[in-house]
Design a protein around this motif. Structure first.
Motif, PDB file in Angstrom:
ATOM      1  N   LEU A 118      43.836  29.431  72.602  1.00  0.00           N
ATOM      2  CA  LEU A 118      42.821  28.357  72.202  1.00  0.00           C
ATOM      3  C   LEU A 118      41.956  28.000  73.526  1.00  0.00           C
ATOM      4  N   VAL A 119      40.663  28.334  73.339  1.00  0.00           N
ATOM      5  CA  VAL A 119      39.777  28.072  74.697  1.00  0.00           C
ATOM      6  C   VAL A 119      38.675  27.197  73.949  1.00  0.00           C
ATOM      7  N   ASP A 120      38.489  25.914  74.513  1.00  0.00           N
ATOM      8  CA  ASP A 120      37.531  24.945  74.099  1.00  0.00           C
ATOM      9  C   ASP A 120      37.131  24.248  75.041  1.00  0.00           C
ATOM     10  N   PRO A 121      35.974  23.910  75.306  1.00  0.00           N
ATOM     11  CA  PRO A 121      35.196  23.128  76.456  1.00  0.00           C
ATOM     12  C   PRO A 121      35.502  21.587  75.835  1.00  0.00           C
ATOM     13  N   GLY A 162      34.076  34.158  68.194  1.00  0.00           N
ATOM     14  CA  GLY A 162      32.519  34.331  68.881  1.00  0.00           C
ATOM     15  C   GLY A 162      32.250  33.719  70.181  1.00  0.00           C
ATOM     16  N   THR A 163      31.056  33.667  70.570  1.00  0.00           N
ATOM     17  CA  THR A 163      30.529  32.984  71.815  1.00  0.00           C
ATOM     18  C   THR A 163      31.379  33.962  73.288  1.00  0.00           C
ATOM     19  N   LEU A 181      42.107  32.302  80.399  1.00  0.00           N
ATOM     20  CA  LEU A 181      41.315  32.525  79.388  1.00  0.00           C
ATOM     21  C   LEU A 181      40.479  31.218  79.304  1.00  0.00           C
ATOM     22  N   THR A 182      39.469  31.049  79.772  1.00  0.00           N
ATOM     23  CA  THR A 182      38.307  29.627  79.693  1.00  0.00           C
ATOM     24  C   THR A 182      36.923  29.875  79.440  1.00  0.00           C
ATOM     25  N   CYS A 183      36.542  28.566  79.538  1.00  0.00           N
ATOM     26  CA  CYS A 183      35.017  28.556  79.197  1.00  0.00           C
ATOM     27  C   CYS A 183      34.476  28.763  80.610  1.00  0.00           C
ATOM     28  N   ARG A 228      30.303  23.480  73.140  1.00  0.00           N
ATOM     29  CA  ARG A 228      31.008  24.704  71.992  1.00  0.00           C
ATOM     30  C   ARG A 228      30.443  25.441  71.392  1.00  0.00           C
ATOM     31  N   GLU A 229      29.219  25.470  71.266  1.00  0.00           N
ATOM     32  CA  GLU A 229      28.243  26.554  70.664  1.00  0.00           C
ATOM     33  C   GLU A 229      28.367  27.754  71.539  1.00  0.00           C
TER      34      GLU A 229
END
Length: 228
Positions: free
Chosen positions: A77-80, A135-136, A195-197, A203-204
């Protein structure tokens, strides 16, 4: 008086006794071996929004040839900004949690000391992985663990080892395997990554939520290649 010993920092006895002496003169073996592929020995989330939170760990593991591996709970899970609205009226009180995923691997066989991280996302509808979002762009950083095992029982964003360097970037897509640049991985040593943003994204631009559900090589794993 004996002082307490941190068991995680004790060297594990090597089963490759005197192999360094055998290959010290540059001797190369004629045998060629395929890469070793191993799932993470440890995997956990950390939240910058809740820096002291320790996420619960998996209740069950399975024994793979390279050690104990989380079973049915290899959650990447990687989520800003994970947003939960408690009510329409209280929308302004949304809970923003900036979440990254910590992974750790242990290098195995002697002479297989050139490693690289890989990320495999199976085809759409695969039973080996639950895919909520891919994605992203996902950044991968190496962490300062001094080749030792990290205690997940105390791992939080505040206790997370320092970042050392950016290893590379994943851009996960269906039915695709990506590999990052290689690094040296001496047999028996531990290697940890985050693993990070990327900084400042929404989020996009950065959001991955996948869970490995089978004893298969899906999600993130490490490859070891022969060096002798």
């Amino acid at each position: 008086i004996l002082s307490p010993v941190d068991l995680a920092k004790l060297d594990a006895p090597s089963t490759y006794i005197n192999f360094d002496l055998l290959y010290r003169n540059g001797t190369k073996t004629n045998s060629r071996f395929p890469p070793i592929q191993a799932l993470p020995r440890a995997l956990a989330q950390v939240s910058a929004r809740e820096p002291d939170k320790v996420y619960p760990q998996w209740p069950v593991s399975f024994l793979a040839p390279y050690g104990s591996v989380p079973y049915n709970d290899r959650h990447l899970l990687v989520d800003p900004e994970v947003i939960r609205f408690y009510s329409l009226i209280a929308a302004s009180r949304a809970n923003h949690r900036k979440i990254s995923t910590f992974v750790q691997f242990r290098a195995l066989d002697y002479g297989m000391e050139n490693c690289s991280l890989a990320l495999h996302i199976p085809e759409h509808g695969s039973e080996s992985m639950e895919i909520a979002r891919i994605g992203t762009t996902i950044d991968v950083w190496s962490l300062a663990v001094d080749f030792n095992k990290v205690d997940l029982r105390t791992l939080s964003h505040r206790t997370l080892p320092d970042r050392v360097s950016k290893v590379g970037t994943f851009t996960p897509k269906y039915n695709t395997t990506e590999r990052l640049p290689s690094f040296t991985c001496k047999s028996g040593t531990y290697h940890a990554f985050l693993l990070t943003c990327p900084e400042g994204v929404d989020r996009e631009s950065c959001w991955m939520d996948v869970t490995g559900t089978k004893e298969e090589l899906v999600g993130i794993y490490m490859e070891q290649h022969q060096t002798i």
